[in-house]
Design a protein around this motif. Structure first.
Motif, PDB file in Angstrom:
ATOM      1  N   THR A  99       0.827  -1.219   0.000  1.00  0.00           N
ATOM      2  CA  THR A  99       0.000   0.000   0.000  1.00  0.00           C
ATOM      3  C   THR A  99       0.856   1.261   0.000  1.00  0.00           C
ATOM      4  O   THR A  99       0.370   2.329  -0.361  1.00  0.00           O
ATOM      5  N   GLU A 100       2.097   1.135   0.392  1.00  0.00           N
ATOM      6  CA  GLU A 100       3.035   2.265   0.381  1.00  0.00           C
ATOM      7  C   GLU A 100       3.464   2.574  -1.058  1.00  0.00           C
ATOM      8  O   GLU A 100       3.530   3.725  -1.463  1.00  0.00           O
ATOM      9  N   ALA A 101       3.744   1.533  -1.818  1.00  0.00           N
ATOM     10  CA  ALA A 101       4.190   1.694  -3.205  1.00  0.00           C
ATOM     11  C   ALA A 101       3.023   1.977  -4.158  1.00  0.00           C
ATOM     12  O   ALA A 101       3.200   2.650  -5.170  1.00  0.00           O
ATOM     13  N   TYR A 102       1.833   1.463  -3.846  1.00  0.00           N
ATOM     14  CA  TYR A 102       0.674   1.591  -4.746  1.00  0.00           C
ATOM     15  C   TYR A 102      -0.552   2.104  -3.994  1.00  0.00           C
ATOM     16  O   TYR A 102      -1.601   1.457  -3.975  1.00  0.00           O
ATOM     17  N   PRO A 103      -0.448   3.284  -3.361  1.00  0.00           N
ATOM     18  CA  PRO A 103      -1.591   3.796  -2.584  1.00  0.00           C
ATOM     19  C   PRO A 103      -2.826   4.045  -3.444  1.00  0.00           C
ATOM     20  O   PRO A 103      -3.947   3.887  -2.974  1.00  0.00           O
ATOM     21  N   HIS A 104      -2.625   4.381  -4.713  1.00  0.00           N
ATOM     22  CA  HIS A 104      -3.753   4.640  -5.606  1.00  0.00           C
ATOM     23  C   HIS A 104      -4.542   3.369  -5.927  1.00  0.00           C
ATOM     24  O   HIS A 104      -5.717   3.444  -6.255  1.00  0.00           O
TER      25      HIS A 104
END
Length: 147
Positions: A99-104
């Motif tokens: 979720t840090e790398a791909y929050p979107h």
């Protein structure tokens, strides 16, 4: 063989969709495109593109572990999630989304705490649970939802 006997299975390597006869799921099927095994017994790390492919095209239930590298409980649960993948494949695909790398990618699902696991089937969320769980509990939870 009817089309009802064929399942769409997304390759964990090249992310192409394969048609696999339900009866052949346990026969170590390989991808028709890259010829790698369709099932590895390990959680698959997803990015934005592969998340869309696996959630949107797979006929198998897909469990996504929404996690972050800084999260202690997430790191603590990782070995249990890997053990659950060994037990649940090939009937269920276990995946991880940082979720840090791909929050979107995670944002539309309203993740409030991590780790959170969501089961998707047919592109739709069918269940979710938050908190670190041991492997046996993960397997029991998934089986209770998809059985």
């Amino acid at each position: 063989m009817t089309t009802q006997d064929l399942l769409h299975v997304v390759c964990p390597h090249c992310h192409k969709t394969n048609r696999v006869a339900q009866a052949h799921l346990f026969s170590q099927p390989a991808c028709g495109s890259c010829h790698q095994p369709l099932f590895t017994g390990e959680p698959l790390q997803l990015d934005a593109e592969s998340f869309a492919a696996h959630i949107g095209r797979s006929h198998l239930p897909v469990v996504v572990d929404f996690w972050a590298p800084w999260c202690g409980p997430c790191r603590m649960m990782a070995p249990a999630f890997a053990q659950a993948a060994q037990q649940l494949e090939p009937q269920v695909r276990l995946t991880k989304l940082d979720t840090e790398a791909y929050p979107h990618v995670a944002a539309p699902y309203g993740i409030r705490s991590i780790p959170t696991m969501i089961i998707f089937q047919g592109g739709n969320e069918i269940a979710r649970i938050s908190g670190a769980l041991p492997a046996g509990e993960i397997v029991r939870w998934v089986n209770s939802v998809v059985a």
